[in-house]
Write a protein that holds these residues in place. Structure first.
Motif, PDB file in Angstrom:
ATOM      1  N   ALA A 288       0.810  -1.215   0.000  1.00  0.00           N
ATOM      2  CA  ALA A 288       0.000   0.000   0.000  1.00  0.00           C
ATOM      3  C   ALA A 288       0.844   1.266   0.000  1.00  0.00           C
ATOM      4  CB  ALA A 288      -0.938  -0.001   1.210  1.00  0.00           C
ATOM      5  N   ASP A 289       0.387   2.267  -0.771  1.00  0.00           N
ATOM      6  CA  ASP A 289       0.985   3.599  -0.720  1.00  0.00           C
ATOM      7  C   ASP A 289       0.116   4.499   0.158  1.00  0.00           C
ATOM      8  OD1 ASP A 289      -1.259   4.332  -2.189  1.00  0.00           O
ATOM      9  OD2 ASP A 289      -0.176   4.730  -4.049  1.00  0.00           O
ATOM     10  N   ALA A 290       0.437   5.781   0.194  1.00  0.00           N
ATOM     11  CA  ALA A 290      -0.262   6.704   1.103  1.00  0.00           C
ATOM     12  C   ALA A 290      -1.748   6.817   0.766  1.00  0.00           C
ATOM     13  CB  ALA A 290       0.394   8.081   1.043  1.00  0.00           C
ATOM     14  N   TYR A 291      -2.087   6.862  -0.522  1.00  0.00           N
ATOM     15  CA  TYR A 291      -3.491   6.999  -0.897  1.00  0.00           C
ATOM     16  C   TYR A 291      -4.277   5.739  -0.541  1.00  0.00           C
ATOM     17  CZ  TYR A 291      -1.701  10.969  -3.530  1.00  0.00           C
ATOM     18  OH  TYR A 291      -1.083  12.137  -3.881  1.00  0.00           O
ATOM     19  N   GLN A 292      -3.681   4.576  -0.762  1.00  0.00           N
ATOM     20  CA  GLN A 292      -4.348   3.332  -0.422  1.00  0.00           C
ATOM     21  C   GLN A 292      -4.572   3.217   1.079  1.00  0.00           C
ATOM     22  OE1 GLN A 292      -1.418   0.920  -2.357  1.00  0.00           O
ATOM     23  NE2 GLN A 292      -2.752   0.441  -4.104  1.00  0.00           N
ATOM     24  N   LEU A 293      -3.591   3.640   1.867  1.00  0.00           N
ATOM     25  CA  LEU A 293      -3.737   3.583   3.319  1.00  0.00           C
ATOM     26  C   LEU A 293      -4.823   4.534   3.806  1.00  0.00           C
ATOM     27  CD1 LEU A 293       0.028   3.348   4.310  1.00  0.00           C
ATOM     28  CD2 LEU A 293      -1.709   1.592   4.703  1.00  0.00           C
ATOM     29  N   GLN A 294      -4.841   5.742   3.254  1.00  0.00           N
ATOM     30  CA  GLN A 294      -5.894   6.685   3.635  1.00  0.00           C
ATOM     31  C   GLN A 294      -7.270   6.177   3.222  1.00  0.00           C
ATOM     32  OE1 GLN A 294      -4.739  11.090   3.091  1.00  0.00           O
ATOM     33  NE2 GLN A 294      -3.180  10.023   1.905  1.00  0.00           N
ATOM     34  N   ALA A 295      -7.337   5.569   2.034  1.00  0.00           N
ATOM     35  CA  ALA A 295      -8.612   5.008   1.586  1.00  0.00           C
ATOM     36  C   ALA A 295      -9.023   3.835   2.474  1.00  0.00           C
ATOM     37  CB  ALA A 295      -8.510   4.563   0.131  1.00  0.00           C
TER      38      ALA A 295
END
Length: 409
Positions: A288-295
């Motif tokens: 996961a990258d930052a956007y995936q983690l936030q999502a």
């Protein structure tokens, strides 16, 4: 009563980016297009109060901006490419409106132009927020945590660099997309953030900025359906947008997460967001990258039937990962809240101690102090949260909460 000036402001806020994006394609220069739109707005402010608001305000501004662009080009007597200029003049002389499909393409071209690798990441975001969202330099400075003067200089340098380097106004060819994609995703996310959490002003949300960001994220995902990052950004925006109807009550007052009516959350957006998130994770082999983690964090909230059944330990784990991948004050603040929910107010206060103080930091600290029974300190912290930028809705919420805490002393 709504005035002509109000209508001008509303038209610029809703349609300004679309008019500008299409005009840039026609004139081939960001500064000229911005000057033409600005002159058209000045003309509207002078004309509409006298002659009345036109039946189609967007069409009036579009045609007037085109005419102003012709005037600007004619004032520049020495210009290379006379044949090309003649074509531009013909396009600018048109009185029809471009189709929605053309406008959407122009907006995506503008995003990629703002995100050219010749510009630094902060400049890319600043230029996009100025051109796409119409934010003032002061508002952009608030988003980027810098000064208004520094933002003005950054924007001026960016326009000059685009002109001098002849940066093309287009979606780049496939082989250039991977290098440009992180910046484009960052700009779209920043645009949504600027609308969802505006710096100062009366409105709690800039709905049009949020809607435009979602539309651009959708276009980007359509352009690159197999790439994990666009899917993750779109998932994050949809999952966040799904909860917006419940964040304010009928009077415009802030409703905190624990008191929100989850029946008002948009189930269709949640389902689509979770589907996009899963597809994004599969495409990236679940790294996961930052956007995936936030999502993923947003999805955890969306899945919970109630505040009390929220899986706070899992949310805290995801925030820990996010801070290791993309640390930021905003993520750190949310992590402290998750820690307080998962392990008690003391755990949250410990994490807060390592973060820079901001109005929202003081507001969160006040709530955690109140939970710990330290009401006098909570009053001091909440009083401090009223100093600095905040929306009117935030100020009203904090002032009401401050009165509650003072009653406990």
């Amino acid at each position: 009563m709504r005035t002509a000036h109000d209508t001008v402001a509303e038209t610029v806020r809703v349609e300004g980016a679309r008019i500008l994006a299409t005009l840039i394609r026609t004139v081939g220069d960001v500064q000229t297009a911005q000057d033409a739109v600005q002159e058209a707005v000045i003309a509207a402010l002078a004309t509409w109060p006298v002659s009345g608001v036109p039946p189609q305000p967007r069409a009036w501004l579009t045609v007037t901006a085109r005419r102003k662009a012709i005037d600007i080009l004619r004032r520049e007597r020495v210009r290379p490419g006379k044949e090309e200029e003649g074509t531009r003049m013909l396009d600018l002389a048109r009185t029809d409106l471009p189709s929605d499909e053309v406008v959407h393409d122009d907006l995506l071209r503008l995003v990629f132009t703002c995100c050219h690798p010749a510009l630094s990441p902060p400049t890319q975001v600043a230029l996009a927020l100025r051109t796409l969202c119409g934010l003032s330099p002061a508002q952009i400075a608030g988003v980027l945590l810098t000064t208004e003067a520094a933002t003005e200089k950054r924007l001026t340098r960016a326009r000059r660099k685009i002109a001098a380097a002849r940066i093309p106004y287009r979606v780049p060819p496939p082989h250039e997309l991977p290098d440009r994609l992180p910046a484009v995703c960052g700009v779209i996310h920043s645009l949504y953030t600027a609308g969802h959490a505006p710096v100062g002003g009366a409105a709690a949300y800039d709905v049009d900025a949020c809607t435009e960001a979602v539309r651009l994220a959708t276009l980007l995902h359509t352009l690159l359906p197999d790439q994990p990052a666009p899917a993750a950004v779109l998932a994050l925006l949809l999952l966040t947008e799904a909860r917006r109807p419940a964040r304010l009550d009928a009077a415009g007052a802030v409703v905190t997460l624990d008191r929100q009516d989850r029946g008002r959350w948009d189930a269709a957006l949640i389902a689509r967001g979770i589907t996009l998130l899963n597809a994004s994770l599969l495409a990236s082999s679940r790294r996961a990258d930052a956007y995936q983690l936030q999502a993923a964090i947003a999805a955890e909230h969306a899945r919970a039937a109630s505040y009390d059944t929220t899986d706070w330990p899992e949310i805290l784990r995801l925030y820990d990962l996010l801070m290791s991948v993309a640390p930021s004050p905003a993520a750190g603040l949310a992590r402290a809240v998750a820690a307080a929910e998962a392990a008690g107010a003391g755990a949250g206060l410990t994490l807060l101690a390592d973060l820079p103080p901001t109005p929202r930091w003081h507001a969160v600290r006040a709530e955690l102090l109140a939970r710990a029974g330290r009401h006098a300190e909570a009053v001091q912290a909440l009083t401090a949260s009223l100093v600095g930028p905040a929306t009117d809705a935030e100020r009203r919420h904090r002032a009401a909460r401050l009165a509650e805490l003072r009653a406990l002393l």
